[in-house]
Design a protein around this motif. Structure first.
Motif, PDB file in Angstrom:
ATOM      1  N   ARG A  38       0.806  -1.432   0.144  1.00 44.35           N
ATOM      2  CA  ARG A  38       0.205   0.102   0.107  1.00 44.35           C
ATOM      3  C   ARG A  38       1.003   0.970   0.086  1.00 44.35           C
ATOM      4  O   ARG A  38       0.679   2.314  -1.373  1.00 44.35           O
ATOM      5  N   ALA A  39       2.196   0.910   0.871  1.00 47.52           N
ATOM      6  CA  ALA A  39       2.958   2.264   0.496  1.00 47.52           C
ATOM      7  C   ALA A  39       3.369   2.908  -0.022  1.00 47.52           C
ATOM      8  O   ALA A  39       3.521   4.315  -1.000  1.00 47.52           O
ATOM      9  N   PRO A  49      -3.039  11.145  -8.942  1.00 46.85           N
ATOM     10  CA  PRO A  49      -4.180   9.294  -8.851  1.00 46.85           C
ATOM     11  C   PRO A  49      -3.524   8.814  -9.577  1.00 46.85           C
ATOM     12  O   PRO A  49      -4.113   7.271 -10.001  1.00 46.85           O
ATOM     13  N   ARG A  50      -4.126   9.110 -11.273  1.00 48.12           N
ATOM     14  CA  ARG A  50      -4.642   8.592 -12.507  1.00 48.12           C
ATOM     15  C   ARG A  50      -2.840   7.975 -12.487  1.00 48.12           C
ATOM     16  O   ARG A  50      -3.415   6.485 -12.849  1.00 48.12           O
ATOM     17  N   ALA A  51      -1.935   8.496 -12.079  1.00 50.88           N
ATOM     18  CA  ALA A  51      -0.865   7.336 -11.819  1.00 50.88           C
ATOM     19  C   ALA A  51      -0.915   6.385 -11.793  1.00 50.88           C
ATOM     20  O   ALA A  51       0.010   5.415 -11.847  1.00 50.88           O
ATOM     21  N   ALA A  52      -1.095   6.977 -10.083  1.00 51.33           N
ATOM     22  CA  ALA A  52      -1.019   5.662  -9.320  1.00 51.33           C
ATOM     23  C   ALA A  52      -1.951   4.147  -9.191  1.00 51.33           C
ATOM     24  O   ALA A  52      -0.888   3.213  -9.229  1.00 51.33           O
ATOM     25  N   ALA A  53      -2.978   5.148  -9.650  1.00 52.34           N
ATOM     26  CA  ALA A  53      -4.228   3.713 -10.041  1.00 52.34           C
ATOM     27  C   ALA A  53      -3.114   3.200 -11.350  1.00 52.34           C
ATOM     28  O   ALA A  53      -3.925   1.379 -11.308  1.00 52.34           O
ATOM     29  N   ARG A  54      -2.380   3.315 -12.517  1.00 52.15           N
ATOM     30  CA  ARG A  54      -2.205   2.575 -13.242  1.00 52.15           C
ATOM     31  C   ARG A  54      -0.736   2.049 -13.044  1.00 52.15           C
ATOM     32  O   ARG A  54      -1.023   0.838 -13.235  1.00 52.15           O
ATOM     33  N   ALA A  55      -0.528   2.506 -12.600  1.00 53.38           N
ATOM     34  CA  ALA A  55       1.097   1.260 -12.001  1.00 53.38           C
ATOM     35  C   ALA A  55       0.184   0.507 -10.754  1.00 53.38           C
ATOM     36  O   ALA A  55       0.697  -0.929 -10.901  1.00 53.38           O
ATOM     37  N   ALA A  56       0.035   0.573 -10.484  1.00 56.34           N
ATOM     38  CA  ALA A  56      -0.895  -0.786  -9.307  1.00 56.34           C
ATOM     39  C   ALA A  56      -1.709  -1.517  -9.552  1.00 56.34           C
ATOM     40  O   ALA A  56      -1.405  -2.557 -10.203  1.00 56.34           O
ATOM     41  N   ARG A  57      -2.298  -1.798 -10.829  1.00 50.59           N
ATOM     42  CA  ARG A  57      -3.080  -2.540 -11.640  1.00 50.59           C
ATOM     43  C   ARG A  57      -2.100  -3.290 -12.559  1.00 50.59           C
ATOM     44  O   ARG A  57      -2.075  -4.193 -12.449  1.00 50.59           O
ATOM     45  N   TYR A  58      -0.841  -2.181 -13.273  1.00 51.35           N
ATOM     46  CA  TYR A  58      -0.094  -2.614 -13.617  1.00 51.35           C
ATOM     47  C   TYR A  58       1.138  -3.541 -13.294  1.00 51.35           C
ATOM     48  O   TYR A  58       1.420  -4.784 -13.635  1.00 51.35           O
ATOM     49  N   TYR A  59       1.353  -2.800 -12.258  1.00 53.08           N
ATOM     50  CA  TYR A  59       3.289  -3.334 -11.737  1.00 53.08           C
ATOM     51  C   TYR A  59       2.211  -4.943 -10.693  1.00 53.08           C
ATOM     52  O   TYR A  59       2.791  -5.958  -9.931  1.00 53.08           O
ATOM     53  N   ILE A  60       1.053  -4.458  -9.586  1.00 54.63           N
ATOM     54  CA  ILE A  60       0.667  -5.259  -8.557  1.00 54.63           C
ATOM     55  C   ILE A  60      -1.063  -6.585  -8.838  1.00 54.63           C
ATOM     56  O   ILE A  60      -0.845  -7.152  -8.393  1.00 54.63           O
ATOM     57  N   GLY A  61      -1.726  -5.238  -9.625  1.00 50.41           N
ATOM     58  CA  GLY A  61      -2.878  -6.670 -10.573  1.00 50.41           C
ATOM     59  C   GLY A  61      -3.689  -5.905  -9.406  1.00 50.41           C
ATOM     60  O   GLY A  61      -4.676  -6.691  -9.263  1.00 50.41           O
ATOM     61  N   ASP A  63      -6.111  -2.634  -7.417  1.00 48.81           N
ATOM     62  CA  ASP A  63      -6.355  -1.143  -7.909  1.00 48.81           C
ATOM     63  C   ASP A  63      -5.929  -0.621  -6.682  1.00 48.81           C
ATOM     64  O   ASP A  63      -5.689  -0.525  -5.759  1.00 48.81           O
ATOM     65  N   ALA A  64      -6.273   1.103  -7.047  1.00 46.67           N
ATOM     66  CA  ALA A  64      -5.162   1.860  -6.552  1.00 46.67           C
ATOM     67  C   ALA A  64      -5.574   2.192  -4.852  1.00 46.67           C
ATOM     68  O   ALA A  64      -5.130   1.969  -4.076  1.00 46.67           O
ATOM     69  N   ASP A  65      -6.546   2.262  -5.071  1.00 47.66           N
ATOM     70  CA  ASP A  65      -7.852   1.830  -3.726  1.00 47.66           C
ATOM     71  C   ASP A  65      -7.975   0.690  -2.736  1.00 47.66           C
ATOM     72  O   ASP A  65      -8.807   0.119  -2.162  1.00 47.66           O
ATOM     73  N   ALA A  66      -7.612  -0.804  -3.834  1.00 51.08           N
ATOM     74  CA  ALA A  66      -6.887  -2.178  -3.185  1.00 51.08           C
ATOM     75  C   ALA A  66      -8.024  -2.244  -1.497  1.00 51.08           C
ATOM     76  O   ALA A  66      -6.904  -1.513  -1.182  1.00 51.08           O
ATOM     77  N   SER A  67      -7.997  -3.244  -0.963  1.00 52.24           N
ATOM     78  CA  SER A  67      -8.502  -3.220   0.321  1.00 52.24           C
ATOM     79  C   SER A  67      -7.335  -4.134   0.709  1.00 52.24           C
ATOM     80  O   SER A  67      -7.010  -4.749   0.024  1.00 52.24           O
ATOM     81  N   HIS A  68      -7.413  -3.646   2.641  1.00 49.81           N
ATOM     82  CA  HIS A  68      -6.240  -4.648   2.973  1.00 49.81           C
ATOM     83  C   HIS A  68      -6.565  -5.685   2.345  1.00 49.81           C
ATOM     84  O   HIS A  68      -5.649  -6.758   2.167  1.00 49.81           O
ATOM     85  N   ALA A  69      -7.774  -7.264   2.711  1.00 53.19           N
ATOM     86  CA  ALA A  69      -7.739  -8.218   1.872  1.00 53.19           C
ATOM     87  C   ALA A  69      -7.693  -8.448   0.347  1.00 53.19           C
ATOM     88  O   ALA A  69      -6.674  -9.664   0.272  1.00 53.19           O
ATOM     89  N   GLU A  70      -7.752  -7.442  -0.269  1.00 55.39           N
ATOM     90  CA  GLU A  70      -6.441  -7.710  -1.726  1.00 55.39           C
ATOM     91  C   GLU A  70      -5.228  -7.648  -1.787  1.00 55.39           C
ATOM     92  O   GLU A  70      -4.941  -8.464  -2.531  1.00 55.39           O
ATOM     93  N   LEU A  71      -4.616  -6.600  -1.007  1.00 55.89           N
ATOM     94  CA  LEU A  71      -3.331  -6.777  -0.649  1.00 55.89           C
ATOM     95  C   LEU A  71      -2.907  -7.742  -0.494  1.00 55.89           C
ATOM     96  O   LEU A  71      -1.965  -8.313  -0.620  1.00 55.89           O
ATOM     97  N   ARG A  72      -4.091  -8.476   0.068  1.00 58.00           N
ATOM     98  CA  ARG A  72      -3.326  -9.444   1.398  1.00 58.00           C
ATOM     99  C   ARG A  72      -3.293 -10.981   0.365  1.00 58.00           C
ATOM    100  O   ARG A  72      -2.215 -11.816   0.204  1.00 58.00           O
ATOM    101  N   ARG A  73      -4.187 -11.115  -0.218  1.00 59.86           N
ATOM    102  CA  ARG A  73      -4.054 -12.153  -1.425  1.00 59.86           C
ATOM    103  C   ARG A  73      -2.939 -11.997  -2.516  1.00 59.86           C
ATOM    104  O   ARG A  73      -2.313 -12.910  -3.249  1.00 59.86           O
TER     105      ARG A  73
END
Length: 86
Positions: A38-39, A49-61, A63-73
């Protein structure tokens, strides 16, 4: 080419041995990985924020506002290491 041997005007000094210690990587406990991701997603320096969302989808798969459960997965695919000096 000028002579730099004994008796020349150029001073000679022995080289010092430079020892550099390699850094040590220590694995961060897996329960902390989602907060590190998340950090990373929200880190400063993003153009927007749009660039952050794009990077989150591209590198981690996620959304930028993903829940803790999604990040844990997805965190199991991104081990986190702390760099420490010896």
């Amino acid at each position: 080419m000028a002579d730099q041997g004994r008796g020349s005007s150029t001073a000679w000094a022995p080289r010092r041995l430079q020892v550099s210690l390699a850094p040590v990587l220590r694995e961060v406990p897996p329960e902390e990985w989602p907060s590190v991701l998340r950090a990373y997603i929200r880190r400063d320096g993003r153009a927007s924020p749009r660039a952050a969302a794009r990077a989150a989808r591209y590198y981690i798969g996620v959304d930028a506002d993903a829940s803790h459960a999604e990040l844990r997965r997805v965190a199991v695919y991104y081990p986190v290491f702390r760099i420490e000096e010896q």
